[in-house]
Enzyme design. Structure first.
Site, short mmCIF file in Angstrom:
data_model
loop_
_atom_site.label_atom_id
_atom_site.label_comp_id
_atom_site.label_asym_id
_atom_site.label_seq_id
_atom_site.Cartn_x
_atom_site.Cartn_y
_atom_site.Cartn_z
N GLN A 78 3.17 9.96 1.57
CA GLN A 78 4.49 9.31 1.44
C GLN A 78 5.24 9.78 0.19
O GLN A 78 6.44 9.62 0.10
CB GLN A 78 4.35 7.78 1.41
CG GLN A 78 3.92 7.20 2.75
CD GLN A 78 3.78 5.70 2.67
OE1 GLN A 78 2.76 5.19 2.25
NE2 GLN A 78 4.83 4.98 3.06
N GLY A 106 0.84 -1.19 0.00
CA GLY A 106 0.00 0.00 0.00
C GLY A 106 0.87 1.24 0.00
O GLY A 106 2.07 1.16 0.32
N CYS A 153 6.98 -0.87 6.06
CA CYS A 153 6.49 0.38 5.48
C CYS A 153 7.54 0.88 4.48
O CYS A 153 8.74 0.85 4.80
CB CYS A 153 6.28 1.41 6.59
SG CYS A 153 5.70 3.00 5.99
N LEU A 154 7.09 1.33 3.32
CA LEU A 154 8.05 1.82 2.32
C LEU A 154 8.78 3.07 2.80
O LEU A 154 9.83 3.41 2.26
CB LEU A 154 7.35 2.07 0.98
CG LEU A 154 6.78 0.81 0.30
CD1 LEU A 154 6.04 1.18 -0.98
CD2 LEU A 154 7.87 -0.21 0.01
N HIS A 198 -3.00 0.67 8.63
CA HIS A 198 -1.65 1.20 8.45
C HIS A 198 -1.66 2.39 7.48
O HIS A 198 -1.10 3.46 7.78
CB HIS A 198 -0.73 0.08 7.94
CG HIS A 198 0.65 0.51 7.58
ND1 HIS A 198 1.78 0.00 8.20
CD2 HIS A 198 1.12 1.40 6.66
CE1 HIS A 198 2.86 0.57 7.68
NE2 HIS A 198 2.49 1.42 6.73
N GLU A 199 -2.33 2.21 6.34
CA GLU A 199 -2.33 3.28 5.32
C GLU A 199 -3.11 4.50 5.79
O GLU A 199 -2.68 5.64 5.56
CB GLU A 199 -2.90 2.76 3.99
CG GLU A 199 -2.09 1.64 3.34
CD GLU A 199 -0.61 1.95 3.19
OE1 GLU A 199 -0.25 3.12 3.01
OE2 GLU A 199 0.20 1.00 3.28
N HIS A 231 -1.18 6.91 7.89
CA HIS A 231 -0.31 7.86 7.19
C HIS A 231 -1.00 9.19 6.94
O HIS A 231 -0.36 10.24 6.91
CB HIS A 231 0.13 7.28 5.84
CG HIS A 231 1.28 6.32 5.91
ND1 HIS A 231 2.54 6.68 6.34
CD2 HIS A 231 1.36 4.99 5.61
CE1 HIS A 231 3.34 5.62 6.28
NE2 HIS A 231 2.65 4.58 5.85
NI NI Z 1 3.52 2.73 5.45
#
Ligand code: NI
Length: 174
Positions: free
Chosen positions: A52, A47, A100-101, A142-143, A146
């Site tokens: 981000q 995701g 997480c990216l 999680h997303e 953000h």
């Molecule tokens: Ni993330």
């Protein structure tokens, strides 16, 4: 379409609260969504949220289809979610490993609601609503975090369960 640099942990911008999308079905919104999909795909993410890539709007994408970063995870259909609202369907929090990216190479054990309902909009402004559990519920929580400037370590209750992915894999913990 373009591939964007992903902001990383330590960048204070990741802690900004993103603004709701007011106007749907625009070229600008579709371009942002394409960029999110493309940027996520090259990193094999599950995701990606707009902040981000430095776009502080409440837009996210997620999808899981035989993802090498999450080999055990059940598939999640490709989903665009704008201005999402999450409602827990039960009180239970379940621990599970997340990456997480924006925190490359690391994993942590994070408590999340085991089942949630989410509601939001797609790019055309059509309602998207689902009741989900397991990894799907984890990914959306999680997303969505953000969008409020929250990264998964802020949700952890035991920082001894946080570490480099290769070390954790060697120790067979995740
Ligand atoms: Ni993330």
């Amino acid at each position: 379409m373009s591939i964007h640099r992903i902001l990383r942990l330590g960048d204070p911008e990741l802690h900004r609260v993103s603004a709701p999308v007011r106007i749907f079905d625009t070229d600008e919104l579709r371009r942002l969504i394409d960029d999110l999909w493309n940027t996520m795909a090259v990193r094999s993410g599950a995701g990606l949220a707009a902040p981000q890539i430095g776009e502080f709007l409440r837009v996210l994408v997620f999808s899981v289809d035989a993802n090498p970063r999450y080999p055990e995870a059940e598939p999640i259909p490709p989903t665009v979610l704008i201005n999402p609202v999450i409602t827990p369907l039960e009180e239970t929090l379940e621990p599970g490993w997340e990456g997480c990216l924006s925190i490359p190479g690391m994993r942590g054990l994070v408590p999340r609601f085991a089942a949630v309902r989410y509601r939001g909009f797609d790019a055309a402004g059509e309602i998207v609503q689902r009741e989900v559990s397991g990894f799907h519920a984890r990914v959306v929580q999680h997303e969505c975090d953000h969008l409020d400037g929250i990264l998964y370590p802020q949700r952890m209750t035991d920082l001894s369960q946080f570490g480099f992915e290769d070390e954790l894999t060697l120790a067979e913990r995740c």
